[in-house]
Enzyme design. Structure first.
Site, PDB file in Angstrom:
ATOM      1  N   ASN A   1       0.762  -1.112   0.041  1.00 17.58           N
ATOM      2  CA  ASN A   1       0.149   0.003   0.044  1.00 17.58           C
ATOM      3  C   ASN A   1       0.827   1.293   0.076  1.00 17.58           C
ATOM      4  OD1 ASN A   1      -1.835   2.176   0.453  1.00 17.58           O
ATOM      5  ND2 ASN A   1      -2.228   1.609   2.661  1.00 17.58           N
TER       6      ASN A   1
ATOM      7  N   GLU B   1      -6.862   4.815   7.836  1.00 16.67           N
ATOM      8  CA  GLU B   1      -6.545   6.262   7.607  1.00 16.67           C
ATOM      9  C   GLU B   1      -7.840   6.600   6.763  1.00 16.67           C
ATOM     10  OE1 GLU B   1      -2.859   5.561   5.431  1.00 16.67           O
ATOM     11  OE2 GLU B   1      -1.941   5.099   7.234  1.00 16.67           O
TER      12      GLU B   1
ATOM     13  N   GLY C   1       2.880  -0.998   4.334  1.00 11.72           N
ATOM     14  CA  GLY C   1       2.968   0.162   3.825  1.00 11.72           C
ATOM     15  C   GLY C   1       4.551   0.881   3.467  1.00 11.72           C
ATOM     16  N   GLY C   2       5.149   1.347   4.505  1.00 10.50           N
ATOM     17  CA  GLY C   2       6.628   1.806   4.406  1.00 10.50           C
ATOM     18  C   GLY C   2       7.428   1.073   3.697  1.00 10.50           C
TER      19      GLY C   2
ATOM     20  N   SER D   1       3.644  -2.068  10.415  1.00  8.58           N
ATOM     21  CA  SER D   1       4.979  -2.106  10.504  1.00  8.58           C
ATOM     22  C   SER D   1       5.587  -3.607  10.361  1.00  8.58           C
ATOM     23  CB  SER D   1       5.358  -1.559  11.961  1.00  8.58           C
ATOM     24  OG  SER D   1       4.933  -0.420  12.098  1.00  8.58           O
TER      25      SER D   1
ATOM     26  N   HIS E   1      -9.250   1.175   4.973  1.00  7.39           N
ATOM     27  CA  HIS E   1      -8.149   1.563   5.572  1.00  7.39           C
ATOM     28  C   HIS E   1      -8.374   2.363   6.811  1.00  7.39           C
ATOM     29  CE1 HIS E   1      -4.034   2.681   6.400  1.00  7.39           C
ATOM     30  NE2 HIS E   1      -3.750   1.518   5.955  1.00  7.39           N
TER      31      HIS E   1
ATOM     32  N   LYS F   1       0.146   4.140  -0.309  1.00 14.03           N
ATOM     33  CA  LYS F   1      -0.235   5.484   0.236  1.00 14.03           C
ATOM     34  C   LYS F   1       0.036   6.838  -0.354  1.00 14.03           C
ATOM     35  CE  LYS F   1      -0.053   3.067   4.748  1.00 14.03           C
ATOM     36  NZ  LYS F   1      -0.148   3.359   6.294  1.00 14.03           N
TER      37      LYS F   1
ATOM     38  N   GLU G   1      -5.175  -4.770  10.583  1.00 15.12           N
ATOM     39  CA  GLU G   1      -4.284  -3.893  10.500  1.00 15.12           C
ATOM     40  C   GLU G   1      -4.591  -3.065  11.958  1.00 15.12           C
ATOM     41  OE1 GLU G   1      -2.072  -2.824   6.904  1.00 15.12           O
ATOM     42  OE2 GLU G   1      -3.924  -1.082   6.945  1.00 15.12           O
TER      43      GLU G   1
END
Ligand code: 13P
Length: 248
Positions: free
Chosen positions: A9, A96, A232-233, A211, A94, A11, A166
């Site tokens: 993802n 967010e 994500g990251g 994470s 999600h 983002k 998540e």
């Protein structure tokens, strides 16, 4: 056996140039990846993902969509538009979107339904906040988020969907749920679905997100009810993402 699915993802990250390098890097390392792999990119880059990934082992999708099919909804993007770019997946719900844009369980269920109606596979994101976990209501929150979709679309709809657990407190924080914490919620989700339809439960892909990195993916993906990751990251770095994919 459920085949693992690792999805990035992105983002609101990337550029044409960065995406080109990232996708080239991932494609170059796919030979020894057994898991299914997907990237969920920002809308403007769907055409780029399609051009770059068509014919490869990597699927692509979006991170959000409208619950509406078409019409005067300025700024929105419909499921059929995503299909135009051959998306396989779309994230719905999600955390967010839920927290920053106020998406309710009911709205998420509408998006889920609209995605499936257009032939997309929704990745339904669920998970509790830190205060909800500390308040002992993790299972109640996850059950409520799942129930909204089951009430609208039926449990059979989950046969053509992915669930991503998540925990909000683990997203972007560097604090990963322990394998035991994650497995407990994944098992809860599968058991809940099994109570309604055993076949759907056994086939349901339940990803973990929050994470997940190369250095914790093997342990997380080794849990019996963790069937992949929503990253994500770590999905923004080809080698890191590939290392997670190889752990699947
Ligand atoms: P991080 O991997 O950056 O924690 O993000 C997880 C996530 O929200 C994926 O959807």
């Amino acid at each position: 056996m459920r085949r693992k699915l690792v999805a990035g993802n992105w983002k609101m990250h990337g550029s044409l140039a960065e995406n080109e390098a990232l996708l080239s890097g991932i494609l170059a390392g796919m030979a020894d990846v057994k898991a299914g792999v997907a990237v969920c990119v920002p809308f403007p880059y769907l055409a780029q993902a399609q051009a770059k990934l068509t014919g490869s082992a990597i699927a692509w999708g979006a991170q959000n969509m409208s619950q509406q099919a078409k019409g005067a909804f300025t700024g929105e993007v419909s499921a059929s538009m995503l299909k135009d770019f051959s998306c396989t997946y779309v994230l719905v719900g999600h955390s967010e979107r839920r927290a920053i844009y106020g998406e309710s369980d009911e709205l998420v269920a509408e998006k889920f339904a609209a995605a499936q109606a257009a032939g997309l596979t929704p990745i339904l994101c669920v998970g509790e906040t830190l205060s909800e976990r500390e308040g002992g209501v993790t299972e109640a929150v996850v059950a409520r988020q799942l129930d909204a979709v089951i009430a609208k679309c039926g449990v059979a709809s989950l046969a053509k969907a992915v669930v991503a657990y998540e925990p909000v407190w683990a997203i972007g924080t560097g604090v990963t749920a322990s394998p035991e914490q994650a497995q407990a919620v994944h098992a809860f989700i599968r058991t809940k679905v099994r109570g309604l339809d055993a076949g759907v439960a056994d086939g349901l892909i339940i990803q973990y997100g929050g994470s997940m990195k190369a250095n914790n993916a093997v342990e997380l993906l080794g849990q019996p009810d963790i069937d992949g990751g929503l990253i994500g990251g770590a999905a923004l770095n080809a080698e890191e993402f590939l290392a997670i994919c190889r752990a699947g």
